[in-house]
Motif scaffolding. Structure first.
Motif, PDB file in Angstrom:
ATOM      1  N   PRO A  97       0.837  -1.205   0.000  1.00 52.68           N
ATOM      2  CA  PRO A  97       0.000   0.000   0.000  1.00 52.68           C
ATOM      3  C   PRO A  97       0.866   1.247   0.000  1.00 52.68           C
ATOM      4  O   PRO A  97       1.977   1.238   0.541  1.00 52.68           O
ATOM      5  N   GLU A 100       0.977   6.482   3.976  1.00 48.19           N
ATOM      6  CA  GLU A 100      -0.153   7.315   4.384  1.00 48.19           C
ATOM      7  C   GLU A 100       0.162   8.785   4.126  1.00 48.19           C
ATOM      8  O   GLU A 100       1.276   9.252   4.389  1.00 48.19           O
ATOM      9  N   ASP A 101      -0.826   9.496   3.619  1.00 50.28           N
ATOM     10  CA  ASP A 101      -0.668  10.907   3.258  1.00 50.28           C
ATOM     11  C   ASP A 101      -1.267  11.763   4.370  1.00 50.28           C
ATOM     12  O   ASP A 101      -2.489  11.898   4.475  1.00 50.28           O
ATOM     13  N   TYR A 106      -9.549  14.987   4.015  1.00 46.75           N
ATOM     14  CA  TYR A 106     -10.696  14.165   3.627  1.00 46.75           C
ATOM     15  C   TYR A 106     -11.990  14.825   4.084  1.00 46.75           C
ATOM     16  O   TYR A 106     -12.026  15.518   5.113  1.00 46.75           O
ATOM     17  N   GLU A 241     -13.031   3.133   5.093  1.00 42.30           N
ATOM     18  CA  GLU A 241     -12.297   2.636   3.926  1.00 42.30           C
ATOM     19  C   GLU A 241     -12.068   3.749   2.909  1.00 42.30           C
ATOM     20  O   GLU A 241     -11.015   3.818   2.274  1.00 42.30           O
ATOM     21  N   GLN A 242     -13.054   4.625   2.767  1.00 49.36           N
ATOM     22  CA  GLN A 242     -12.937   5.712   1.803  1.00 49.36           C
ATOM     23  C   GLN A 242     -11.877   6.739   2.199  1.00 49.36           C
ATOM     24  O   GLN A 242     -11.271   7.366   1.329  1.00 49.36           O
ATOM     25  N   ASP A 244      -9.174   5.977   3.969  1.00 48.22           N
ATOM     26  CA  ASP A 244      -7.904   5.278   4.152  1.00 48.22           C
ATOM     27  C   ASP A 244      -7.573   5.007   5.619  1.00 48.22           C
ATOM     28  O   ASP A 244      -6.428   5.161   6.048  1.00 48.22           O
ATOM     29  N   ARG A 246      -6.564   2.535   8.287  1.00 55.17           N
ATOM     30  CA  ARG A 246      -5.844   1.262   8.199  1.00 55.17           C
ATOM     31  C   ARG A 246      -5.777   0.525   9.536  1.00 55.17           C
ATOM     32  O   ARG A 246      -5.292  -0.609   9.586  1.00 55.17           O
ATOM     33  N   THR A 250      -7.531   5.749  14.543  1.00 55.71           N
ATOM     34  CA  THR A 250      -7.064   6.692  13.538  1.00 55.71           C
ATOM     35  C   THR A 250      -7.750   8.021  13.805  1.00 55.71           C
ATOM     36  O   THR A 250      -8.981   8.082  13.872  1.00 55.71           O
ATOM     37  N   LYS A 257      -5.239  13.312   8.584  1.00 59.44           N
ATOM     38  CA  LYS A 257      -4.730  12.375   9.584  1.00 59.44           C
ATOM     39  C   LYS A 257      -3.679  13.062  10.450  1.00 59.44           C
ATOM     40  O   LYS A 257      -2.880  13.863   9.967  1.00 59.44           O
TER      41      LYS A 257
END
Length: 276
Positions: A97, A100-101, A106, A241-242, A244, A246, A250, A257
């Motif tokens: 994968p 992570e950004d 989001y 899920e949309q 991200d 993981r 989170t 994030k």
């Protein structure tokens, strides 16, 4: 002299033959066949040497030179086979994968989720939580500290992300929703995450009584509205899920994030935003 040399050759060959036995099964057929052919020729030369059929000293030297040449060739083919196997392994390896950004923002709608804090607060912290996750329990206290430190600037929202290997994660989410029917969603959230090491329906009933709920109504809502709780939890999972998610917990701060996990970490990010 001859016996010592033969012993050394045999030791080398033993190591090579092990590689041949493994490599020839998985490498390309042409390379494997050629390796096995060289192995057969070497074995034949060794038999002649052991049986004393190599002739005189000159013939012995020639036989040993031929043996050395074939061993070298076999080693080269083994390296070639190992390279082919390495490339095959890389091609068959599952894709990793992307990293992570933490700079991507989001869109995380509130929907059915309760809010603690002012609804128009400048800072929104969203947590995707698994109520049975020990790390969610550990990192819940700093969130409460943030809310106390920024009563007018921060609001907090929980989204449910129960992991499949935590059988009590989803029931705990439902218990919080059921408590919310009596206006005590956050009290149940705090009670569960204060110690989530031994969750069960009996535990939820105990907590309901502890936070002052009508226990009979709590149990009724917990069971009778199960389909609604399931739908909300599934919506949260899909959203996770949309965006991200993981793992749990989170945290998102204004849609991005964040790695903040203590009061000082949150203060650094919150203060930087409020200064803009």
């Amino acid at each position: 002299m001859q016996n010592k040399l033969l012993t050394g050759v045999l030791i080398v060959l033993l190591c090579i033959f092990v590689g041949v036995a493994v490599g020839s099964k998985r490498a390309k057929d042409s390379v494997g066949k050629e390796m096995l052919q060289q192995q057969s020729e070497i074995v034949s030369i060794l038999k002649k040497l052991e049986e004393g059929k190599a002739g005189g000293q000159d013939s012995l030297v020639l036989s040993l030179q031929d043996l050395q040449r074939r061993v070298t060739l076999l080693e080269a083919k083994l390296d070639q086979a190992a390279g082919a196997l390495g490339q095959l392994g890389q091609r068959n390896a599952p894709p990793q994968p992307p990293e992570e950004d933490y700079g991507k923002a989001y869109d995380i709608p509130v929907d059915h989720s309760p809010i603690v804090g002012k609804k128009d607060a400048a800072i929104t912290i969203v947590e995707f939580v698994d109520f049975q996750c020990p790390f969610c329990s550990r990192f819940h206290a700093p969130i409460k500290q943030v809310l106390e430190a920024y009563p007018n600037d921060v609001r907090y929202i929980v989204k449910n992300f129960p992991l499949s290997f935590h059988p009590q994660a989803k029931p705990a989410s439902k218990a919080a929703f059921a408590a919310g029917e009596q206006g005590k969603y956050w009290e149940m959230v705090d009670a569960i995450l204060a110690d989530n090491s031994n969750l069960s329906e009996e535990k939820y009933q105990e907590l309901a009584k502890k936070i002052g709920l009508n226990v009979d109504k709590f149990l009724k809502d917990y069971k009778d509205k199960d389909a609604q709780w399931e739908e909300w939890i599934q919506q949260d999972l899909t959203l996770g899920e949309q965006v991200d998610v993981r793992g749990t917990p989170t945290f998102f701060l204004n849609g991005k994030k964040t790695m903040a996990r203590d009061l000082n970490g949150y203060k650094n990010e919150i203060d930087a935003i409020l200064k803009k």
